[in-house]
Design a protein around this motif. Structure first.
Motif, PDB file in Angstrom:
ATOM      1  N   ARG A  13       0.843  -1.157  -0.050  1.00 47.51           N
ATOM      2  CA  ARG A  13      -0.224  -0.228  -0.111  1.00 47.51           C
ATOM      3  C   ARG A  13       0.594   1.131   0.515  1.00 47.51           C
ATOM      4  N   ALA A  14       0.773   2.266  -1.254  1.00 47.42           N
ATOM      5  CA  ALA A  14       1.585   3.264  -1.376  1.00 47.42           C
ATOM      6  C   ALA A  14       1.253   4.001   0.325  1.00 47.42           C
ATOM      7  N   HIS A  15       2.806   4.723   0.760  1.00 50.01           N
ATOM      8  CA  HIS A  15       3.191   5.746   2.227  1.00 50.01           C
ATOM      9  C   HIS A  15       3.700   6.124   1.791  1.00 50.01           C
ATOM     10  N   GLY A  16       3.568   7.716   1.589  1.00 49.96           N
ATOM     11  CA  GLY A  16       4.519   8.753   1.044  1.00 49.96           C
ATOM     12  C   GLY A  16       4.513   8.884   0.015  1.00 49.96           C
ATOM     13  N   GLU A  17       5.440  10.201  -0.551  1.00 47.50           N
ATOM     14  CA  GLU A  17       5.605   9.440  -2.283  1.00 47.50           C
ATOM     15  C   GLU A  17       6.628   8.888  -2.761  1.00 47.50           C
ATOM     16  N   HIS A  18       7.208   7.976  -2.230  1.00 42.22           N
ATOM     17  CA  HIS A  18       8.490   6.882  -3.490  1.00 42.22           C
ATOM     18  C   HIS A  18       7.972   5.677  -2.081  1.00 42.22           C
ATOM     19  N   GLY A  19       7.565   6.267  -1.293  1.00 44.10           N
ATOM     20  CA  GLY A  19       7.903   4.208  -0.199  1.00 44.10           C
ATOM     21  C   GLY A  19       6.209   4.145   0.106  1.00 44.10           C
ATOM     22  N   ALA A  20       5.950   2.566   0.646  1.00 44.30           N
ATOM     23  CA  ALA A  20       4.965   1.517   1.013  1.00 44.30           C
ATOM     24  C   ALA A  20       4.899   1.225   1.752  1.00 44.30           C
ATOM     25  N   VAL A  21       4.268   1.041   2.808  1.00 42.81           N
ATOM     26  CA  VAL A  21       4.025   0.546   3.764  1.00 42.81           C
ATOM     27  C   VAL A  21       3.712  -1.689   3.394  1.00 42.81           C
ATOM     28  N   VAL A  22       4.001  -2.544   3.132  1.00 46.71           N
ATOM     29  CA  VAL A  22       4.694  -3.616   2.331  1.00 46.71           C
ATOM     30  C   VAL A  22       4.162  -4.977   3.894  1.00 46.71           C
ATOM     31  N   ARG A  23       3.284  -5.536   2.950  1.00 48.43           N
ATOM     32  CA  ARG A  23       2.716  -6.651   3.979  1.00 48.43           C
ATOM     33  C   ARG A  23       3.531  -8.254   3.427  1.00 48.43           C
ATOM     34  N   LEU A  24       3.996  -8.657   4.490  1.00 51.35           N
ATOM     35  CA  LEU A  24       5.208 -10.284   4.420  1.00 51.35           C
ATOM     36  C   LEU A  24       4.661 -11.316   5.289  1.00 51.35           C
ATOM     37  N   MET A  25       4.612 -12.038   4.417  1.00 54.62           N
ATOM     38  CA  MET A  25       3.905 -13.091   5.752  1.00 54.62           C
ATOM     39  C   MET A  25       5.101 -14.454   5.246  1.00 54.62           C
ATOM     40  N   THR A  26       5.700 -14.488   7.053  1.00 53.84           N
ATOM     41  CA  THR A  26       6.881 -15.173   7.931  1.00 53.84           C
ATOM     42  C   THR A  26       6.800 -16.486   8.147  1.00 53.84           C
ATOM     43  N   PRO A  27       7.957 -17.347   8.049  1.00 56.32           N
ATOM     44  CA  PRO A  27       7.158 -18.980   8.995  1.00 56.32           C
ATOM     45  C   PRO A  27       7.139 -18.586  10.051  1.00 56.32           C
ATOM     46  N   ARG A  28       7.885 -17.634  10.580  1.00 57.19           N
ATOM     47  CA  ARG A  28       7.858 -17.949  12.481  1.00 57.19           C
ATOM     48  C   ARG A  28       7.424 -17.008  12.762  1.00 57.19           C
ATOM     49  N   ASP A  29       6.880 -14.958  12.202  1.00 53.35           N
ATOM     50  CA  ASP A  29       6.631 -14.464  12.894  1.00 53.35           C
ATOM     51  C   ASP A  29       5.189 -14.018  12.231  1.00 53.35           C
ATOM     52  N   GLY A  30       4.584 -14.654  11.695  1.00 53.93           N
ATOM     53  CA  GLY A  30       3.389 -14.572  11.021  1.00 53.93           C
ATOM     54  C   GLY A  30       3.517 -13.511  10.188  1.00 53.93           C
ATOM     55  N   LEU A  31       2.315 -12.558  10.104  1.00 53.16           N
ATOM     56  CA  LEU A  31       1.714 -11.679   8.981  1.00 53.16           C
ATOM     57  C   LEU A  31       2.556 -10.222   9.581  1.00 53.16           C
TER      58      LEU A  31
END
Length: 256
Positions: A13-31
């Motif tokens: 999801r876009a956040h700021g001018e060039h950045g973004a909030v990314v959601r990552l699914m990890t093996p041990r720490d969940g989303l």
């Protein structure tokens, strides 16, 4: 907080001018949600495609603070995004995880199932090769979030043999003899759901109707409901690929 891990990209999801909030699914720490600088730039856009596997380093000063992340590409599935059916499947599988799962709760079985599903889509772009895995992934997600079905024995007789249907109300299995009076008011239970393996096109479509009923009723409600459009697009494409019609996964009510 410091987390270093492989992860599956599930949303951006876009956040700021060039950045973004990314959601990552990890093996041990969940989303995990994290801000990535330059995420929408030319270098990072192909790295942060849904379904890609990345090496991520997430850092935050406190647990409540949005983490900052540095990511490097481990495995790209970008080529699949030019194929309508695999692209729709990847979109749905990842957006489901990103929307339905609470953040920072470990779900190692779900991570393994999502990774296996994405690998199956990559290995066999036809849904006949990965459709059963998609159904099992959806049913596992329901179970992990407390909405699991009871498919061990018949809701009416207690028998564990010849289970062929599921009550749309209780989520319990029904065997063939007990299912007959209810006709098509019950949801079909494809054999691969309990026995594993692959299924026919009809089995896959029946499985999608089964999991879709409970996803819609129990999990993807209110603000989460709009993502069901992605699932509808996917099911329509699977229906066309199967040759069984444009809308072969009609929902039905009633039942035991």
């Amino acid at each position: 907080m410091l987390i270093e891990t492989d992860a599956i990209v599930c949303g951006l999801r876009a956040h700021g001018e060039h950045g973004a909030v990314v959601r990552l699914m990890t093996p041990r720490d969940g989303l995990q949600a994290a801000y990535v600088r330059g995420a929408r730039g030319r270098r990072m856009r192909p790295v942060l495609l849904a379904g890609n596997v990345v090496q991520a380093r997430l850092r935050a000063r406190t647990e409540g603070q949005l983490a900052q992340a540095e990511v490097e590409l481990v495995h790209s599935r970008a080529l699949l995004m030019s194929e309508p059916l695999p692209a729709a499947a990847i979109e749905w599988a990842t957006v489901l995880a990103a929307t339905a799962l609470p953040e920072a709760q470990p779900y190692p079985r779900l991570h393994a199932a999502l990774d296996g599903l994405l690998s199956a889509i990559e290995a066999a772009p036809s849904a006949s090769g990965w459709g059963a895995a998609l159904v099992r992934y959806e049913l596992l997600l329901l179970a992990e979030l407390g909405f699991g079905l009871d498919l061990d024995s018949c809701a009416l007789s207690g028998s564990q043999e010849d289970l062929v249907a599921v009550s749309p109300r209780s989520g319990r299995a029904v065997n063939r003899a007990e299912a007959q009076p209810y006709g098509d008011r019950l949801l079909p239970l494809p054999g691969f759901v309990r026995a594993g393996g692959v299924g026919s096109w009809r089995d896959i479509l029946d499985g999608l109707r089964l999991s879709g009923h409970f996803l819609t009723r129990d999990l993807l409600t209110d603000r989460a409901a709009p993502i069901l459009e992605a699932r509808s697009r996917l099911v329509d494409r699977i229906g066309r690929a199967s040759g069984l019609g444009d809308n072969p996964v009609a929902e039905r009510g009633g039942g035991a």
